[in-house]
Design a protein around this motif. Sequence first.
Motif, PDB file in Angstrom:
ATOM      1  N   ALA A   1     -20.377 -55.011  66.967  1.00  0.00           N
ATOM      2  CA  ALA A   1     -21.164 -55.874  66.091  1.00  0.00           C
ATOM      3  C   ALA A   1     -21.563 -57.117  66.880  1.00  0.00           C
ATOM      4  O   ALA A   1     -20.733 -57.733  67.530  1.00  0.00           O
ATOM      5  CB  ALA A   1     -20.348 -56.244  64.865  1.00  0.00           C
ATOM      6  N   ASN A   2     -22.824 -57.434  66.821  1.00  0.00           N
ATOM      7  CA  ASN A   2     -23.343 -58.582  67.569  1.00  0.00           C
ATOM      8  C   ASN A   2     -23.035 -59.848  66.767  1.00  0.00           C
ATOM      9  O   ASN A   2     -23.897 -60.404  66.108  1.00  0.00           O
ATOM     10  CB  ASN A   2     -24.847 -58.371  67.761  1.00  0.00           C
ATOM     11  CG  ASN A   2     -25.478 -59.528  68.484  1.00  0.00           C
ATOM     12  OD1 ASN A   2     -24.817 -60.255  69.206  1.00  0.00           O
ATOM     13  ND2 ASN A   2     -26.764 -59.696  68.283  1.00  0.00           N
ATOM     14  N   LEU A   3     -21.764 -60.292  66.842  1.00  0.00           N
ATOM     15  CA  LEU A   3     -21.307 -61.327  65.905  1.00  0.00           C
ATOM     16  C   LEU A   3     -21.807 -62.712  66.268  1.00  0.00           C
ATOM     17  O   LEU A   3     -22.516 -63.355  65.495  1.00  0.00           O
ATOM     18  CB  LEU A   3     -19.776 -61.330  65.871  1.00  0.00           C
ATOM     19  CG  LEU A   3     -19.150 -60.042  65.344  1.00  0.00           C
ATOM     20  CD1 LEU A   3     -17.648 -60.107  65.479  1.00  0.00           C
ATOM     21  CD2 LEU A   3     -19.543 -59.823  63.913  1.00  0.00           C
TER      22      LEU A   3
ATOM     23  N   ASN B   1     -17.043 -62.828  70.723  1.00  0.00           N
ATOM     24  CA  ASN B   1     -17.889 -62.559  71.887  1.00  0.00           C
ATOM     25  C   ASN B   1     -17.474 -61.265  72.573  1.00  0.00           C
ATOM     26  O   ASN B   1     -18.299 -60.406  72.874  1.00  0.00           O
ATOM     27  CB  ASN B   1     -17.758 -63.687  72.911  1.00  0.00           C
ATOM     28  CG  ASN B   1     -18.458 -64.946  72.478  1.00  0.00           C
ATOM     29  OD1 ASN B   1     -19.187 -64.934  71.497  1.00  0.00           O
ATOM     30  ND2 ASN B   1     -18.242 -66.017  73.194  1.00  0.00           N
ATOM     31  N   LEU B   2     -16.170 -61.146  72.825  1.00  0.00           N
ATOM     32  CA  LEU B   2     -15.684 -59.988  73.578  1.00  0.00           C
ATOM     33  C   LEU B   2     -15.766 -58.721  72.732  1.00  0.00           C
ATOM     34  O   LEU B   2     -16.109 -57.658  73.244  1.00  0.00           O
ATOM     35  CB  LEU B   2     -14.243 -60.231  74.035  1.00  0.00           C
ATOM     36  CG  LEU B   2     -14.106 -61.318  75.103  1.00  0.00           C
ATOM     37  CD1 LEU B   2     -12.649 -61.582  75.396  1.00  0.00           C
ATOM     38  CD2 LEU B   2     -14.828 -60.924  76.378  1.00  0.00           C
ATOM     39  N   LEU B   3     -15.491 -58.841  71.433  1.00  0.00           N
ATOM     40  CA  LEU B   3     -15.602 -57.669  70.548  1.00  0.00           C
ATOM     41  C   LEU B   3     -17.032 -57.142  70.559  1.00  0.00           C
ATOM     42  O   LEU B   3     -17.258 -55.946  70.523  1.00  0.00           O
ATOM     43  CB  LEU B   3     -15.222 -58.040  69.123  1.00  0.00           C
ATOM     44  CG  LEU B   3     -13.784 -57.810  68.685  1.00  0.00           C
ATOM     45  CD1 LEU B   3     -13.633 -58.141  67.218  1.00  0.00           C
ATOM     46  CD2 LEU B   3     -13.369 -56.377  68.924  1.00  0.00           C
ATOM     47  N   GLY B   4     -17.985 -58.060  70.613  1.00  0.00           N
ATOM     48  CA  GLY B   4     -19.392 -57.645  70.604  1.00  0.00           C
ATOM     49  C   GLY B   4     -19.767 -56.814  71.818  1.00  0.00           C
ATOM     50  O   GLY B   4     -20.737 -56.060  71.779  1.00  0.00           O
ATOM     51  N   LEU B   5     -18.991 -56.945  72.892  1.00  0.00           N
ATOM     52  CA  LEU B   5     -19.336 -56.220  74.117  1.00  0.00           C
ATOM     53  C   LEU B   5     -18.805 -54.794  74.117  1.00  0.00           C
ATOM     54  O   LEU B   5     -19.238 -53.959  74.895  1.00  0.00           O
ATOM     55  CB  LEU B   5     -18.772 -56.955  75.340  1.00  0.00           C
ATOM     56  CG  LEU B   5     -19.345 -58.348  75.583  1.00  0.00           C
ATOM     57  CD1 LEU B   5     -18.687 -58.959  76.786  1.00  0.00           C
ATOM     58  CD2 LEU B   5     -20.840 -58.276  75.781  1.00  0.00           C
TER      59      LEU B   5
ATOM     60  N   LEU C   1     -23.052 -56.476  81.714  1.00  0.00           N
ATOM     61  CA  LEU C   1     -21.892 -56.465  80.811  1.00  0.00           C
ATOM     62  C   LEU C   1     -20.757 -57.302  81.384  1.00  0.00           C
ATOM     63  O   LEU C   1     -20.097 -58.057  80.667  1.00  0.00           O
ATOM     64  CB  LEU C   1     -21.436 -55.028  80.569  1.00  0.00           C
ATOM     65  CG  LEU C   1     -22.283 -54.272  79.551  1.00  0.00           C
ATOM     66  CD1 LEU C   1     -21.929 -52.797  79.559  1.00  0.00           C
ATOM     67  CD2 LEU C   1     -22.086 -54.843  78.164  1.00  0.00           C
ATOM     68  N   LEU C   2     -20.561 -57.167  82.688  1.00  0.00           N
ATOM     69  CA  LEU C   2     -19.497 -57.969  83.317  1.00  0.00           C
ATOM     70  C   LEU C   2     -19.852 -59.449  83.251  1.00  0.00           C
ATOM     71  O   LEU C   2     -18.998 -60.296  83.019  1.00  0.00           O
ATOM     72  CB  LEU C   2     -19.282 -57.520  84.765  1.00  0.00           C
ATOM     73  CG  LEU C   2     -18.618 -56.154  84.893  1.00  0.00           C
ATOM     74  CD1 LEU C   2     -18.570 -55.721  86.352  1.00  0.00           C
ATOM     75  CD2 LEU C   2     -17.213 -56.192  84.316  1.00  0.00           C
TER      76      LEU C   2
ATOM     77  N   SER D   1     -18.918 -64.853  77.756  1.00  0.00           N
ATOM     78  CA  SER D   1     -18.121 -64.953  76.532  1.00  0.00           C
ATOM     79  C   SER D   1     -17.117 -66.086  76.643  1.00  0.00           C
ATOM     80  O   SER D   1     -16.969 -66.897  75.726  1.00  0.00           O
ATOM     81  CB  SER D   1     -17.372 -63.647  76.290  1.00  0.00           C
ATOM     82  OG  SER D   1     -18.271 -62.610  76.073  1.00  0.00           O
ATOM     83  N   PHE D   2     -16.435 -66.122  77.780  1.00  0.00           N
ATOM     84  CA  PHE D   2     -15.449 -67.188  77.981  1.00  0.00           C
ATOM     85  C   PHE D   2     -16.140 -68.545  78.073  1.00  0.00           C
ATOM     86  O   PHE D   2     -15.723 -69.514  77.455  1.00  0.00           O
ATOM     87  CB  PHE D   2     -14.644 -66.930  79.261  1.00  0.00           C
ATOM     88  CG  PHE D   2     -13.510 -65.964  79.062  1.00  0.00           C
ATOM     89  CD1 PHE D   2     -12.271 -66.421  78.661  1.00  0.00           C
ATOM     90  CD2 PHE D   2     -13.687 -64.616  79.268  1.00  0.00           C
ATOM     91  CE1 PHE D   2     -11.213 -65.544  78.465  1.00  0.00           C
ATOM     92  CE2 PHE D   2     -12.647 -63.723  79.077  1.00  0.00           C
ATOM     93  CZ  PHE D   2     -11.408 -64.191  78.674  1.00  0.00           C
TER      94      PHE D   2
END
Lengths: 165, 358
Positions: free
Chosen positions: B211-213, B199-203, B323-324, B330-331
Amino acid sequence: MELFTPEFGLVFWMFVAFLCLYFILAKWAWPFIIKSMEERADKIDKGVAYYQEAEARLSNAKAEADKLLAEARNEQADILREAAKMRNDLIEKARGDASIEAKKVTEAAQVSIEQARKESEKQLRLEVGELALQIAEKVIRRNIANDDAQKALVDQYLREVETKN
Amino acid sequence: MKSKIITAIVALVIVALMGWGYYSSAEHRAHGHAGELNPKETIFEHLGDAYGWEVPFNHSVRIPLPIIVWGQDGLHCFMSNRITGGETYDGFKLSTSEEHHGKVVQVMADGSEVRPWDFSITKNVAGILIAALLVIWMVMTLKRWYARNGMKAPRGGTGFLELVVDFVYGDTIRPILGKHAPKYAPYLLTAFFFILTMNLLGLIVIFPGGANLTGNIAVTLVLAVLTFLITTFSGTREYWKEILWPEVPMALKCPVPMMQLIEVLGMFTKPLALMVRLFANMMSGHMVVLVLVLLIFIFTNLFGVGVGIGTSIFSVAFTLFMLLLDVLVSFIQAYVFTILSTIFISMALVEPHHSEAE
């Protein structure tokens, strides 16, 4: 609709990646981490319990120490009081003994004084008798008619005796 | 105090970079195809997978990734930069047809395109692998801490990690699963950290991220299927009895197995909901950000540069906000997936209740 169609390759790789990740972490990481965390939680709980027990014990010990201290103080006061009493008794007794002794000594002295006095009285009587006999002898021997002269003579002898004594 | 200020500045810079990256990539996409703005294509291209990994500010250069395909004549491996320019290599090219748009296809002798078995390390696959390595690194860091320092409480990043593990395991998995917790915790914790990292990597918009994983249905499908398999295979006798012969009036289950139908359906809807929830939440976050950014170009095209600049102020503000919010989401979504999986597993582990003895 492409968005909602799972791509075969991605499913495959995701499956592989997840299983690898799972086996690696399940074998080498998670059980150890969970065990460590639980051990620590356990230890902290035990530590808290131990601390509470120790605190209770400490306060008990403090109370006990206070009690002992108070007892000791009382005992000390008792001992001191007893010692003082004993000392007073000793002094008292000594004083009594001494006075009895003194009395005895005094009595003995008195007795001896008395004896001495009686002795000396006896002696004196003997001497006075003797003296009187001597005086009488002298008086008779002179044979002087003058009474006054006789009297003066007696006085003179008596005075002699007095000065001797 | 000083370190807090530095942290805040770094966080702001990262957030600003996120927004900026979205701009640049969206701008290139928006004008990439002969200068014509096609919002729908741009959005779907961004949300989807790709061969090769884009770099900021340059739409023609991509980090090449291996393409692995099983075609009609066996296995083929080559780097993606050989075909992403539109070339044909070794009989393979990126399709421009309606059916296989943007995917690798094998060009047959008669000119028809056949989709091979595609095991390519695409942008999303590479992202998954990076996320997996990151998770291994994070978790191993925590493990090493315990191995080295034993009972000392970890500080900093490791401390935060421990906080999260304790929250997920100590406050969620253990209370729900009870004595079964140690058996299922590795799967649930792995799923949680893997989802959270993805989730966080996607941001993050530049290379290791972007990558929109978890906003890809294939990824959430695998996760949901795993939960489904675990739930089904840990089912107790009581669990199956409640599905196949539930305690309801006979009319509801005997001649026509109505309840059984509903219960069996329920077995599948639960993981399905898991899959769709995570996918939709993460994808929509990305989509909203993209739409906000594209609004600038749409308004510029419609009303001129002045309006575009005016729009950009609002777009930037809302993009940063989104984004925030996505960081929070994500969490939350990683946690929701984990707690629901835990609950489904605990439902499968049900023991017979004693009301039957009456």
